[in-house]
Design an enzyme around this catalytic site. Structure first.
Site, PDB file in Angstrom:
ATOM      1  N   CYS A 151      -2.654  -0.098   7.385  1.00 20.92           N
ATOM      2  CA  CYS A 151      -1.872   1.135   7.280  1.00 20.92           C
ATOM      3  C   CYS A 151      -2.024   2.017   8.519  1.00 20.92           C
ATOM      4  CB  CYS A 151      -2.256   1.884   6.015  1.00 20.92           C
ATOM      5  SG  CYS A 151      -1.817   0.950   4.529  1.00 20.92           S
TER       6      CYS A 151
ATOM      7  N   HIS B  10       0.861  -1.183   0.000  1.00 18.67           N
ATOM      8  CA  HIS B  10       0.000   0.000   0.000  1.00 18.67           C
ATOM      9  C   HIS B  10       0.896   1.232   0.000  1.00 18.67           C
ATOM     10  CE1 HIS B  10      -3.904  -1.895   1.764  1.00 18.67           C
ATOM     11  NE2 HIS B  10      -3.259  -2.761   1.001  1.00 18.67           N
TER      12      HIS B  10
ATOM     13  N   CYS C 146      -6.435   2.108   5.657  1.00 13.67           N
ATOM     14  CA  CYS C 146      -7.082   0.860   6.072  1.00 13.67           C
ATOM     15  C   CYS C 146      -6.532   0.446   7.439  1.00 13.67           C
ATOM     16  CB  CYS C 146      -6.813  -0.225   5.034  1.00 13.67           C
ATOM     17  SG  CYS C 146      -5.084  -0.777   4.985  1.00 13.67           S
TER      18      CYS C 146
ATOM     19  N   GLU D 212       0.860   3.926   1.734  1.00 15.65           N
ATOM     20  CA  GLU D 212       1.272   4.385   3.057  1.00 15.65           C
ATOM     21  C   GLU D 212       2.458   3.583   3.591  1.00 15.65           C
ATOM     22  OE1 GLU D 212      -1.832   3.526   1.978  1.00 15.65           O
ATOM     23  OE2 GLU D 212      -3.309   4.191   3.452  1.00 15.65           O
TER      24      GLU D 212
END
Length: 182
Positions: A93, A60, A90, A62
């Site tokens: 993260c 991801h 999410c 992040e």
């Protein structure tokens, strides 16, 4: 200390960099989410989603931006840094941000289906945890939502397999070229 309007302007400027990273993800047909980790004005890490590109469920934006920032600082603790991300983090993260000791997280669009910075849950401000972050939401929210909306419109219209020369791939490549030349 910076005034409120100076902080808001910096937030918009750094979120615009995160949006540029989101657009780069289009080149490898990943969901266009971008992230930047900065300490004040200094960008320490930036990334767009790379789950499809790396075939890695943890890639991801992040997480990748936090990894780059930690490497730049030589420490896993991201004290004094801010995470800017185009979509509400999410659970994974948000948890990584807590573990990295990020004091501040700024996001664009809310994510009612998977967001853990206030939508489905709030790991970033959970009083049971040993670290909590300030959360600022809605910075460049319309722009962040629009990039995602366009991506999913094209994906639904064309199916999951887009051609190599798809408009999304060209848009991501154009954005990459613009960033590299500027």
């Amino acid at each position: 200390m910076a005034s409120g309007s100076a902080v808001e302007e910096r937030d918009r400027r750094l979120m615009a960099l995160a949006l540029a990273q989101a657009r780069l993800s289009l080149a490898w047909e990943d969901v266009p989410i971008g992230a930047v980790v900065a300490r004040g004005e200094e960008v320490l890490g930036r990334a767009g989603n790379q789950r499809e590109r790396l075939r890695d469920p943890t890639a991801h934006a992040e997480v990748l931006a936090m990894r780059a920032a930690a490497s730049a600082l030589g420490s896993w603790r991201l004290d004094g840094c801010t995470l800017y991300v185009t979509l509400e983090p999410c659970a994974m993260c948000a948890g990584a941000a807590v573990l990295a000791r990020l004091p501040r997280v700024v996001f664009g669009a809310s994510d009612p289906k998977a967001g853990f910075a206030g939508s489905l849950g709030d790991l970033l401000r959970d009083p049971r945890l040993n670290h909590r972050a300030e959360v600022v939401k809605g910075v460049l929210a319309e722009e962040s939502s629009e990039v995602l909306h366009q991506f999913f419109q094209v994906r639904r219209g064309r199916g999951l397999g887009a051609s190599v020369d798809s408009p999304r791939r060209r848009a991501g490549a154009d954005e990459r070229d613009r960033l590299e030349s500027g």
